[in-house]
Every structure is written in structure tokens, then in C-alpha cells.
Design a protein around this motif. Structure first.
Motif, PDB file in Angstrom:
ATOM      1  N   GLY A 179       0.789  -1.091  -0.149  1.00  0.00           N
ATOM      2  CA  GLY A 179       0.255   0.020  -0.061  1.00  0.00           C
ATOM      3  C   GLY A 179       0.561   1.193   0.064  1.00  0.00           C
ATOM      4  O   GLY A 179       0.433   2.355  -0.336  1.00  0.00           O
ATOM      5  N   LEU A 180       2.376   1.220   0.119  1.00  0.00           N
ATOM      6  CA  LEU A 180       3.069   2.267   0.152  1.00  0.00           C
ATOM      7  C   LEU A 180       3.079   2.993  -1.087  1.00  0.00           C
ATOM      8  O   LEU A 180       3.255   4.016  -1.305  1.00  0.00           O
ATOM      9  N   VAL A 181       2.998   2.008  -2.170  1.00  0.00           N
ATOM     10  CA  VAL A 181       3.091   2.453  -3.683  1.00  0.00           C
ATOM     11  C   VAL A 181       2.030   2.010  -4.354  1.00  0.00           C
ATOM     12  O   VAL A 181       1.777   0.779  -4.774  1.00  0.00           O
ATOM     13  N   SER A 182       1.208   3.008  -4.731  1.00  0.00           N
ATOM     14  CA  SER A 182      -0.134   2.512  -5.636  1.00  0.00           C
ATOM     15  C   SER A 182       0.156   3.152  -7.309  1.00  0.00           C
ATOM     16  O   SER A 182       0.802   4.370  -7.240  1.00  0.00           O
ATOM     17  N   LEU A 183      -0.143   2.280  -7.931  1.00  0.00           N
ATOM     18  CA  LEU A 183      -0.111   2.704  -9.372  1.00  0.00           C
ATOM     19  C   LEU A 183      -1.416   2.848 -10.003  1.00  0.00           C
ATOM     20  O   LEU A 183      -2.258   2.498 -10.073  1.00  0.00           O
ATOM     21  N   VAL A 184      -1.632   4.279 -10.445  1.00  0.00           N
ATOM     22  CA  VAL A 184      -2.699   4.786 -11.084  1.00  0.00           C
ATOM     23  C   VAL A 184      -2.695   4.424 -12.412  1.00  0.00           C
ATOM     24  O   VAL A 184      -1.850   4.558 -13.251  1.00  0.00           O
ATOM     25  N   THR A 185      -3.857   3.476 -12.873  1.00  0.00           N
ATOM     26  CA  THR A 185      -3.924   3.109 -13.938  1.00  0.00           C
ATOM     27  C   THR A 185      -5.051   3.585 -15.121  1.00  0.00           C
ATOM     28  O   THR A 185      -5.142   3.277 -16.157  1.00  0.00           O
ATOM     29  N   SER A 186      -5.884   4.758 -14.505  1.00  0.00           N
ATOM     30  CA  SER A 186      -6.797   5.276 -15.373  1.00  0.00           C
ATOM     31  C   SER A 186      -6.673   6.707 -15.299  1.00  0.00           C
ATOM     32  O   SER A 186      -6.251   7.301 -14.334  1.00  0.00           O
ATOM     33  N   ARG A 187      -6.875   7.495 -16.541  1.00  0.00           N
ATOM     34  CA  ARG A 187      -6.634   8.928 -16.674  1.00  0.00           C
ATOM     35  C   ARG A 187      -7.735   9.500 -15.691  1.00  0.00           C
ATOM     36  O   ARG A 187      -7.497  10.638 -15.068  1.00  0.00           O
ATOM     37  N   ASP A 188      -8.956   8.977 -15.694  1.00  0.00           N
ATOM     38  CA  ASP A 188      -9.871   9.374 -14.473  1.00  0.00           C
ATOM     39  C   ASP A 188      -9.386   9.746 -13.329  1.00  0.00           C
ATOM     40  O   ASP A 188      -9.593  10.658 -12.416  1.00  0.00           O
ATOM     41  N   ASP A 189      -8.465   8.637 -13.028  1.00  0.00           N
ATOM     42  CA  ASP A 189      -7.986   8.646 -11.386  1.00  0.00           C
ATOM     43  C   ASP A 189      -7.106  10.089 -11.335  1.00  0.00           C
ATOM     44  O   ASP A 189      -7.039  10.570  -9.997  1.00  0.00           O
ATOM     45  N   ILE A 190      -6.565  10.564 -12.270  1.00  0.00           N
ATOM     46  CA  ILE A 190      -5.475  11.730 -11.967  1.00  0.00           C
ATOM     47  C   ILE A 190      -6.491  12.825 -11.600  1.00  0.00           C
ATOM     48  O   ILE A 190      -6.183  13.547 -10.490  1.00  0.00           O
ATOM     49  N   ASP A 191      -7.715  13.193 -12.342  1.00  0.00           N
ATOM     50  CA  ASP A 191      -8.317  14.407 -12.114  1.00  0.00           C
ATOM     51  C   ASP A 191      -8.907  14.384 -10.370  1.00  0.00           C
ATOM     52  O   ASP A 191      -8.962  15.125  -9.810  1.00  0.00           O
ATOM     53  N   ALA A 192      -9.183  13.016 -10.134  1.00  0.00           N
ATOM     54  CA  ALA A 192      -9.872  12.773  -8.641  1.00  0.00           C
ATOM     55  C   ALA A 192      -8.414  12.944  -7.801  1.00  0.00           C
ATOM     56  O   ALA A 192      -8.808  13.574  -6.786  1.00  0.00           O
ATOM     57  N   LEU A 193      -7.480  12.446  -8.119  1.00  0.00           N
ATOM     58  CA  LEU A 193      -6.266  12.713  -7.179  1.00  0.00           C
ATOM     59  C   LEU A 193      -5.740  14.206  -6.946  1.00  0.00           C
ATOM     60  O   LEU A 193      -5.547  14.594  -5.804  1.00  0.00           O
ATOM     61  N   LEU A 194      -6.026  15.015  -7.974  1.00  0.00           N
ATOM     62  CA  LEU A 194      -5.621  16.212  -7.983  1.00  0.00           C
ATOM     63  C   LEU A 194      -6.398  17.205  -7.116  1.00  0.00           C
ATOM     64  O   LEU A 194      -6.077  18.152  -6.417  1.00  0.00           O
ATOM     65  N   LYS A 195      -7.637  16.528  -6.853  1.00  0.00           N
ATOM     66  CA  LYS A 195      -8.232  17.204  -5.900  1.00  0.00           C
ATOM     67  C   LYS A 195      -8.221  17.006  -4.375  1.00  0.00           C
ATOM     68  O   LYS A 195      -8.701  17.576  -3.404  1.00  0.00           O
ATOM     69  N   LEU A 196      -7.300  16.096  -4.116  1.00  0.00           N
ATOM     70  CA  LEU A 196      -7.239  15.493  -2.826  1.00  0.00           C
ATOM     71  C   LEU A 196      -6.030  16.189  -2.178  1.00  0.00           C
ATOM     72  O   LEU A 196      -5.073  15.575  -1.320  1.00  0.00           O
ATOM     73  N   ASP A 197      -6.165  17.718  -1.922  1.00  0.00           N
ATOM     74  CA  ASP A 197      -5.329  18.355  -1.196  1.00  0.00           C
ATOM     75  C   ASP A 197      -5.282  18.123   0.257  1.00  0.00           C
ATOM     76  O   ASP A 197      -4.139  18.654   0.897  1.00  0.00           O
ATOM     77  N   ASP A 198      -6.277  17.389   0.778  1.00  0.00           N
ATOM     78  CA  ASP A 198      -6.139  17.002   2.124  1.00  0.00           C
ATOM     79  C   ASP A 198      -5.446  15.699   2.808  1.00  0.00           C
ATOM     80  O   ASP A 198      -5.023  15.606   3.748  1.00  0.00           O
ATOM     81  N   VAL A 199      -5.168  14.751   1.551  1.00  0.00           N
ATOM     82  CA  VAL A 199      -4.388  13.670   1.842  1.00  0.00           C
ATOM     83  C   VAL A 199      -3.134  13.418   1.024  1.00  0.00           C
ATOM     84  O   VAL A 199      -2.277  12.530   1.009  1.00  0.00           O
ATOM     85  N   ILE A 200      -2.935  14.272  -0.241  1.00  0.00           N
ATOM     86  CA  ILE A 200      -1.820  14.482  -0.875  1.00  0.00           C
ATOM     87  C   ILE A 200      -0.942  15.722  -0.618  1.00  0.00           C
ATOM     88  O   ILE A 200      -1.570  16.702  -0.662  1.00  0.00           O
ATOM     89  N   ASP A 201       0.237  15.610  -0.234  1.00  0.00           N
ATOM     90  CA  ASP A 201       1.070  16.507  -0.030  1.00  0.00           C
ATOM     91  C   ASP A 201       1.920  17.325  -1.035  1.00  0.00           C
ATOM     92  O   ASP A 201       2.070  18.441  -0.965  1.00  0.00           O
ATOM     93  N   LEU A 202       2.153  16.553  -2.093  1.00  0.00           N
ATOM     94  CA  LEU A 202       3.350  17.193  -3.101  1.00  0.00           C
ATOM     95  C   LEU A 202       2.703  16.399  -4.291  1.00  0.00           C
ATOM     96  O   LEU A 202       2.596  15.182  -4.248  1.00  0.00           O
ATOM     97  N   VAL A 203       2.695  17.221  -5.481  1.00  0.00           N
ATOM     98  CA  VAL A 203       2.632  16.663  -6.804  1.00  0.00           C
ATOM     99  C   VAL A 203       3.969  16.981  -7.577  1.00  0.00           C
ATOM    100  O   VAL A 203       4.325  18.056  -7.678  1.00  0.00           O
ATOM    101  N   ILE A 204       4.574  15.772  -8.180  1.00  0.00           N
ATOM    102  CA  ILE A 204       5.677  16.112  -8.879  1.00  0.00           C
ATOM    103  C   ILE A 204       5.447  15.582 -10.375  1.00  0.00           C
ATOM    104  O   ILE A 204       5.415  14.315 -10.553  1.00  0.00           O
ATOM    105  N   PRO A 205       5.324  16.457 -11.468  1.00  0.00           N
ATOM    106  CA  PRO A 205       5.024  15.950 -12.786  1.00  0.00           C
ATOM    107  C   PRO A 205       6.350  15.764 -13.574  1.00  0.00           C
ATOM    108  O   PRO A 205       7.183  16.707 -13.331  1.00  0.00           O
ATOM    109  N   ARG A 206       6.676  14.772 -14.362  1.00  0.00           N
ATOM    110  CA  ARG A 206       7.827  14.603 -15.032  1.00  0.00           C
ATOM    111  C   ARG A 206       7.006  14.485 -16.692  1.00  0.00           C
ATOM    112  O   ARG A 206       6.693  13.285 -16.752  1.00  0.00           O
ATOM    113  N   GLY A 207       7.304  15.391 -17.383  1.00  0.00           N
ATOM    114  CA  GLY A 207       6.852  15.502 -18.615  1.00  0.00           C
ATOM    115  C   GLY A 207       6.870  16.730 -19.510  1.00  0.00           C
ATOM    116  O   GLY A 207       7.692  17.596 -18.936  1.00  0.00           O
TER     117      GLY A 207
END
Length: 434
Positions: A179-207
Motif C-alpha cells: 500500500g506504500l506505492v499505488s499505481l494509478v492506471t486510469s486517466r480519470d484517477d488523475i483528476d480525482a487525485l489532484l483534488k485530494l489536497d487534504d491527503v496528498i502533500d506534493l505533486v511532481i509531474p515529469r513530462g
């Protein structure tokens, strides 16, 4: 775990945070043992990884740019290098609990500032399967939880790398688990994750620019990274010709798709009929197409560059003449992206001025731009290169994934409107603390 729907986004983030706290509770040597086990597993399963990668390469050929395709391809030497980088991360000094500063607030009342993990990181990367084990290793050493989203072009490669790492975590650190490392496999998940500012502390995009800009616009979570890699090599009037030729060609042609590849060569105008022509011939000999700035286009009859600020990510490069060091620095500030900038000169004063005044994450003197990399800088690996000015800048290794907290130890002191204590505020040397 693998996340397969927007409904699982929050659950994945919460599990990553819980697992990261368990990871922080492990002894340093236990986290190092995890890294060694991951490195050994990658090497042992090289054939399986390459087979999965071949599926991705076959599917992507003809559908993505050549620069993206080159980033997608894994080779045995690359996997071996990845394993070496992972092991070297484990050999670094323990990053957690390091005393950064200490102050005696009052008698028997001591304040320390120590290093701690950021928490839960969301890393979004394009067709770069080699990035996955690098990022995981840095997170393990620094005690962070991870949510990973790789490009769909690398789906098979990412899946097997994630599975192998998850198996190591479950077997070698069951209290932490996969559970330490989750692999997101759906593009829909990205938009959902980007809204979770209460449980995600930092976003690092490489692209690329489009990816980074989209993420910056779409989230309230802090974003660390860079949108462009527009790097320059400035060849000064007092440059050593052999060094200038080697550095210019290597900076462009060693790996043109890399974000630290040179995109423009600037040459002192006094060299226009000498070394500048040799540089043009050397670049041509390396298969590089030259796109000239206004002065160079007129001088040499070359194709005019559509823009002086352009990231080719291919065997193409801009080329322009400048009057002096000040003009070169002005050009870099006007058209660069604050990533990596190089000066080639034998004049130490010129070099010192360039290194001091150029506003970039990485500045090099008489060395290729390709050195601005976490592995080459001795960081073991990197989660990306940051061109921002807050928190971390340049290749982001373990140190860039840490923050701080204050620890105050007393013996019963109370404030009592500041009458209950006599302040001393004496700084102490962290190196001398037990």
C-alpha cells in the motif's frame, strides 16, 4: 496496490500515508535492506522486464514522437544502472531525524529542527518506465508514501516494475506493505487525485510543458517540477576550442530527448569566422540540424529558427552569435527555462560571473549540460528536476523529499506570560549533539 477507478483515489492516498508512517518506524538499515532487495529483484527479472517493455515499444512505434520512444525503451544496461542507483541511495547518510539546527531556549529547554518526510507524493510521469523504480527508491529512503501515474505508452513496463516492487514490500516489510506505492492506471484517477489536497502533500509531474501546465492549473496541491528544459551552452571568446567542440556536441547529441540536453549554442561574436564555423561543422557531423538566430542566419546563410525559445528534444539545435558575456546572460534569461546553463571559457573571472549571475537551477563551467542529473550528481536518482525557487531546485533526490519539524524538550517549564522562564536563545552546533 493498483488503483482502478476514481472512487479508489482517496483510499489509495490514505493507505499510502498509513504505510509511510510504518516505513518511518523502520530502522535505517531495514529501509536500506529494502532498497537492496528491490535492486536485486530488478536485475534478477531483467528478461521479464524487457519482454514487457518490448510490448510497449511495439505498440508505441509510429504513434509517438521519436524522442518519447527513446525514453520508453529499456535495455539491460539501463536496468543494471537503475539497480546501481538504487543501491547508492541506500549508501547515503540516513536522511530522517537529522538535526538541522539546535537552540537552547532556556536552561534545560532545548529546541531542535529535524528532517522528516513530506508525507504522500503524487508523481505523474510520461513514457519513462525507468522513472518508476527511481522514484520508489527515493521515497523508501526518505519515508514517503507514493501514488504513481505513468504514461499509457509504458503500461506493461510500469505494471511489471510495480508488481516486482510490491512483492518485495509485502515480503520484506509486511508492516509497511504494498500500500506504500499505488499505481494509478486510469486517466480519470488523475483528476480525482489532484483534488485530494487534504491527503496528498506534493505533486511532481515529469513530462512536457502541456502536462505540467495542466497539472498546475488543476490542483491546489503544491507542484514541484519544470515545464521546459531549454538549456544553453555559451562558448566564450576565451574558450578552449577542443573543450568547446566536445561540450557543445555532447550537450546536444548525447541524449537529445533529455530535458538537460542543450537547445541553443551561443558563441561570442569574435569567434564568428573561426571556432563558430568549427562548431557548426561538428554539430553537422553529429547529425544535428542547426536552426539559426537572426545574426547567425545572416552570417552563415542558415535556416532561421522559428523561435529562440524552443525545446527541440531531438537532433536539432538553435545557434546564435552574441557580443559578449552580458549579452549571453541576457539571451539566456530572455529565452531559457532556468534549467541548466553552461559556459565554456578558460577565463576564471568570466566563468565566476556567469555562475553567479545566471538564474538557473544548474550552472556548469567547462562541463556538459548532460551532467545535471540526479545519478550523475551523486543523488542516486531523482524524482525530477525543479526549476522553481521554493523548497527544492535542480535534480530532486532524497533531500528534496524532506521537510522539517521542531522538537522541543523541557523539564516542566511553563510560559506564564513569559515570567516563568529566562530565555537564553543560545545556538548549539548540531554536529556536537548526542
Amino acid at each position: 496496490m493498483a488503483s482502478n477507478g476514481a472512487a479508489n483515489a482517496r483510499e489509495a492516498a490514505i493507505k499510502a500515508r498509513s504505510a509511510s508512517r510504518q516505513l518511518q518506524a523502520l530502522k535505517s538499515e531495514d529501509r536500506v535492506a529494502l532498497l537492496d532487495a528491490i535492486a536485486d529483484t530488478l536485475v534478477a527479472h531483467t528478461d521479464d522486464i524487457l519482454a514487457a517493455n518490448a510490448q510497449d515499444v511495439e505498440s508505441a512505434t509510429g504513434k509517438i514522437t521519436d524522442s518519447l520512444l527513446q525514453r520508453l525503451i529499456l535495455k539491460p544496461a539501463k536496468i543494471s544502472q537503475l539497480a546501481d542507483g538504487i543501491r547508492s541511495i541506500g549508501r547515503q547518510d540516513e536522511p530522517l531525524g537529522r538535526v538541522i539546527s539546535a537552540t537552547q531556549i532556556a536552561e534545560d529547554l532545548e529546541l531542535r529542527k529535524i528532517s522528516v518526510p513530506i508525507g504522500v507524493l503524487l508523481i505523474i510521469f510520461e513514457a519513462r518506465p525507468d522513472a518508476l523504480p527511481q522514484i520508489v527508491s527515493l521515497a523508501i529512503r526518505s519515508g514517503n508514501g507514493l501514488l504513481l501515474k505513468g504514461g499509457k505508452e509504458a503500461a506493461h513496463s510500469n505494471a511489471i516494475l510495480h508488481r516486482l516492487i510490491s512483492e518485495v514490500l509485502d515480503a520484506r516489510a509486511p508492516s509497511v506493505g504494498s500500500g506504500l506505492v499505488s499505481l494509478v492506471t486510469s486517466r480519470d484517477d488523475i483528476d480525482a487525485l489532484l483534488k485530494l489536497d487534504d491527503v496528498i502533500d506534493l505533486v511532481i509531474p515529469r513530462g512536457g510543458n502541456a502536462l505540467v501546465s495542466h497539472i498546475q492549473r488543476s490542483t491546489r496541491i503544491p507542484v514541484l517540477g519544470h515545464a521546459d528544459g531549454i538549456c544553453h551552452v555559451y562558448v566564450d571568446a576565451e574558450a578552449d576550442p577542443a573543450k568547446a567542440l566536445a561540450i557543445a556536441v555532447d550537450s546536444k547529441a548525447d541524449y537529445p530527448a533529455a530535458c538537460n540536453a542543450a537547445e541553443t549554442i551561443l558563441v561570442h561574436a569574435s569567434l564568428a569566422d573561426g571556432l563558430a564555423r568549427e562548431l557548426l561543422e561538428a554539430l553537422k557531423g553529429a547529425g544535428v540540424a542547426v536552426h539559426a538566430g537572426p545574426r547567425a542566419a545572416e552570417r552563415y546563410g542558415l535556416e532561421r529558427a522559428a523561435s529562440l525559445r524552443h525545446e527541440y528534444s531531438s537532433l536539432d539545435v538553435g545557434f546564435e552569435l552574441v557580443d559578449d558575456l552580458a549579452a549571453a546572460i541576457d539571451h539566456i534569461h530572455a529565452h531559457g527555462s532556468s534549467h541548466t546553463e553552461v559556459v565554456v571559457t578558460e577565463n576564471q573571472a568570466t566563468a565566476d560571473t556567469f555562475l553567479q549571475l545566471v538564474d538557473a537551477a544548474c550552472v556548469h563551467h567547462n562541463a556538459s549540460s548532460r551532467f545535471s542529473d540526479g545519478f550523475r550528481y551523486g543523488l542516486g536518482a531523482e524524482v525530477g528536476i525543479s526549476t522553481g525557487r521554493i523548497h527544492a531546485r535542480g535534480p530532486v533526490g532524497v533531500e528534496g523529499l524532506l521537510t522539517t519539524k521542531f522538537v522541543l524538550r523541557g523539564t516542566g517549564q511553563v510560559v506564564n506570560k513569559d515570567q516563568g522562564v529566562k530565555y537564553t536563545h543560545v545556538a548549539r552546533d548540531p554536529q556536537k549533539l548526542a
